[in-house]
Design an enzyme around this catalytic site. Structure first.
Site, PDB file in Angstrom:
ATOM      1  N   TYR A 140       0.816  -1.214   0.000  1.00  0.00           N
ATOM      2  CA  TYR A 140       0.000   0.000   0.000  1.00  0.00           C
ATOM      3  C   TYR A 140       0.853   1.270   0.000  1.00  0.00           C
ATOM      4  O   TYR A 140       0.451   2.287  -0.559  1.00  0.00           O
ATOM      5  CB  TYR A 140      -0.899   0.042   1.244  1.00  0.00           C
ATOM      6  CG  TYR A 140      -2.246  -0.609   1.072  1.00  0.00           C
ATOM      7  CD1 TYR A 140      -2.354  -1.960   0.804  1.00  0.00           C
ATOM      8  CD2 TYR A 140      -3.407   0.145   1.202  1.00  0.00           C
ATOM      9  CE1 TYR A 140      -3.596  -2.553   0.671  1.00  0.00           C
ATOM     10  CE2 TYR A 140      -4.652  -0.440   1.067  1.00  0.00           C
ATOM     11  CZ  TYR A 140      -4.743  -1.790   0.808  1.00  0.00           C
ATOM     12  OH  TYR A 140      -5.969  -2.369   0.671  1.00  0.00           O
ATOM     13  N   LYS A 188       2.649 -15.234   2.960  1.00  0.00           N
ATOM     14  CA  LYS A 188       2.914 -15.974   1.724  1.00  0.00           C
ATOM     15  C   LYS A 188       4.414 -16.249   1.683  1.00  0.00           C
ATOM     16  O   LYS A 188       5.116 -15.893   0.732  1.00  0.00           O
ATOM     17  CB  LYS A 188       2.408 -15.145   0.519  1.00  0.00           C
ATOM     18  CG  LYS A 188       2.453 -15.863  -0.823  1.00  0.00           C
ATOM     19  CD  LYS A 188       1.438 -16.970  -0.986  1.00  0.00           C
ATOM     20  CE  LYS A 188       1.648 -17.691  -2.308  1.00  0.00           C
ATOM     21  NZ  LYS A 188       0.823 -18.918  -2.424  1.00  0.00           N
ATOM     22  N   ASP A 220      -3.346 -18.031   0.597  1.00  0.00           N
ATOM     23  CA  ASP A 220      -4.283 -18.726  -0.300  1.00  0.00           C
ATOM     24  C   ASP A 220      -5.045 -19.799   0.466  1.00  0.00           C
ATOM     25  O   ASP A 220      -6.266 -19.936   0.347  1.00  0.00           O
ATOM     26  CB  ASP A 220      -3.556 -19.289  -1.535  1.00  0.00           C
ATOM     27  CG  ASP A 220      -2.289 -20.067  -1.210  1.00  0.00           C
ATOM     28  OD1 ASP A 220      -1.835 -20.052  -0.042  1.00  0.00           O
ATOM     29  OD2 ASP A 220      -1.746 -20.708  -2.136  1.00  0.00           O
ATOM     30  N   ASP A 260      -6.801  -6.798   3.916  1.00  0.00           N
ATOM     31  CA  ASP A 260      -7.872  -6.138   3.164  1.00  0.00           C
ATOM     32  C   ASP A 260      -8.763  -7.194   2.511  1.00  0.00           C
ATOM     33  O   ASP A 260      -9.991  -7.158   2.627  1.00  0.00           O
ATOM     34  CB  ASP A 260      -7.250  -5.227   2.100  1.00  0.00           C
ATOM     35  CG  ASP A 260      -8.301  -4.513   1.264  1.00  0.00           C
ATOM     36  OD1 ASP A 260      -9.269  -4.000   1.855  1.00  0.00           O
ATOM     37  OD2 ASP A 260      -8.154  -4.483   0.029  1.00  0.00           O
ATOM     38  N   ASP A 282     -12.822  -8.724   3.827  1.00  0.00           N
ATOM     39  CA  ASP A 282     -14.051  -8.730   3.018  1.00  0.00           C
ATOM     40  C   ASP A 282     -14.614 -10.144   2.925  1.00  0.00           C
ATOM     41  O   ASP A 282     -15.833 -10.360   3.014  1.00  0.00           O
ATOM     42  CB  ASP A 282     -13.779  -8.215   1.595  1.00  0.00           C
ATOM     43  CG  ASP A 282     -13.982  -6.708   1.445  1.00  0.00           C
ATOM     44  OD1 ASP A 282     -13.751  -5.997   2.437  1.00  0.00           O
ATOM     45  OD2 ASP A 282     -14.357  -6.254   0.346  1.00  0.00           O
TER      46      ASP A 282
HETATM   47  C1  IPM Z   1     -10.673  -0.995   3.496  1.00  0.00           C
HETATM   48  C2  IPM Z   1     -10.817  -0.372   2.139  1.00  0.00           C
HETATM   49  C3  IPM Z   1      -9.631   0.549   1.874  1.00  0.00           C
HETATM   50  C4  IPM Z   1      -8.379  -0.306   1.868  1.00  0.00           C
HETATM   51  C5  IPM Z   1      -9.745   1.384   0.592  1.00  0.00           C
HETATM   52  C6  IPM Z   1     -10.990   2.246   0.587  1.00  0.00           C
HETATM   53  C7  IPM Z   1      -8.532   2.234   0.355  1.00  0.00           C
HETATM   54  O1  IPM Z   1     -10.962  -1.347   1.170  1.00  0.00           O
HETATM   55  O2  IPM Z   1     -10.580  -0.259   4.486  1.00  0.00           O
HETATM   56  O3  IPM Z   1     -10.652  -2.226   3.581  1.00  0.00           O
HETATM   57  O4  IPM Z   1      -8.005  -0.883   0.834  1.00  0.00           O
HETATM   58  O5  IPM Z   1      -7.763  -0.425   2.920  1.00  0.00           O
HETATM   59 MG    MG Z   2     -11.162  -3.321   1.942  1.00  0.00          MG
END
Ligand code: IPM
Ligand code: MG
Length: 348
Positions: free
Chosen positions: A136, A186, A218, A242, A246
């Protein structure tokens, strides 16, 4: 105590209104709020996604409530002006390196998960994601190869001090829960991950009471879907965290339910739902405000030392859900406001 309120873009302002109503009902003495624009909204108002006045407020505040950033109107801007740079800038400028993303199924909601109910019910995970390093924040850019081809690049790196401090966060979080820590990397391919693994093992000597395991990312993605009940705390880098957070959110039923805390070394923090600005439903009153409301609970607990109030909010959310309150993302049709009302009713 001062709370910076940065509602941001898309559904951010709508869900923030509901979070503020919850705070109003709690009527916590000596708590003041100051608002500022952030993200695409700030770019449109002030020419920058993280204007100096917003950053200054964030620095002055005892805690930051953050809605969401992201606006399709801004996708063609140069990268440093895009809305996402606001949240990345806040994380970096305030050294908010430790991101706690709990994922737990509210009993009645196991049906909302795309996983089988018996698999989903067992989920009670805390993802500890590093937020200040990794690919990042490495050198990045576009260049031309000797063959004349366009090439994009992003350098991935971690130094040992960065791994060290997030490893401590992970072990301490595990101690406060079921004392199991899974470090995700990884290391079979990446040097960054080899260092990560070595440092996590070094730090583990200070936490003999925590059971440490390692998993390649993975495989971790597969295991989160196959048998998420095996995990207690996962500690991982910025990019893997990240993606896995999700994934974990959907196992729980909806990304609209997951709150997060981003903390510095002194537990000053920024609190935000892990979902984004959801431009497709913005302004329609459809967004689920629960992740934002649960972020308020995390703020009260971690940065303001008000754990009784945090417990009250979490209990009210659970009660609202068990009384059948459901927004669209979890199989119902209640509006953002009606979901807020359900939580307020449960609080009363
Ligand atoms: C998160 C989001 C952010 C990230 C984006 C909006 C930059 O996806 O907080 O998970 O990638 O960290
Ligand atoms: Mg995110």
């Amino acid at each position: 105590m001062l709370v910076a309120v940065l509602a941001g873009d898309g559904i951010g302002p709508e869900i923030m209104v509901e979070a503020r109503r919850v705070l109003d009902v709690l009527a916590i003495p000596d708590l003041t709020f100051e608002e500022a624009p952030v993200g695409g909204a700030a770019y449109k108002a002030a020419g920058h996604p993280l204007p100096p006045a917003t950053l200054d407020l964030a620095k002055r505040a005892d805690a930051i409530l953050f809605g969401a950033v992201g606006d399709p109107d801004c996708d063609a801007l140069e990268r440093h002006l895009r809305p996402e740079q606001a949240i990345l800038g806040l994380r970096k400028e305030l050294t908010l390196f430790s991101n706690l993303r709990p994922a737990k199924v509210f009993g009645e909601l196991a049906d909302a998960s795309t996983l089988r109910k018996d698999v989903a019910e067992a989920i009670d995970i805390l993802i500890v994601r590093e937020l200040n390093g990794d690919v990042y924040f490495g050198e990045k850019g576009m260049r031309t190869t000797t063959a004349g081809l366009r090439e994009g690049y992003d350098i991935m790196s971690y130094d040992e001090a960065e791994v060290h401090r997030i490893a401590h966060s992970g072990f301490q979080a595990a101690q406060a829960r079921r004392s199991k820590l899974c470090s995700v990397d990884k290391a079979n391919v990446l040097e960054t991950s080899q260092l990560w693994r070595d440092v996590v093992i070094e730090v583990s000597k200070e936490y003999p009471d925590v059971e440490l395991s390692h998993m390649y990312v993975d495989n971790a993605a597969m295991q989160l879907v196959k048998n998420p009940g095996q995990f207690d705390v996962i500690v991982t880098g910025n990019l893997f965290g990240d993606i896995l957070s999700d994934l974990a959110s959907m196992c729980v039923g909806s990304i609209g339910l997951l709150a997060s805390a981003s903390l510095d070394a002194n537990n000053k923090g920024l609190y935000e739902p892990i979902h984004g600005s959801a431009p497709d439903i913005a302004g329609q009153g459809k967004a689920n405000p629960l992740a934002m409301i649960l972020s308020v609970a995390m703020m009260l607990r971690f940065s303001l030392g008000l754990s009784a109030e945090a417990d009250r909010i979490e209990a009210a959310v659970a009660k609202a859900l068990s009384s059948g309150a459901r927004s669209g993302d979890i199989g119902g049709s209640l509006s953002t406001r009606a979901m807020g009302d359900a939580v307020l009713a449960a609080l009363a």
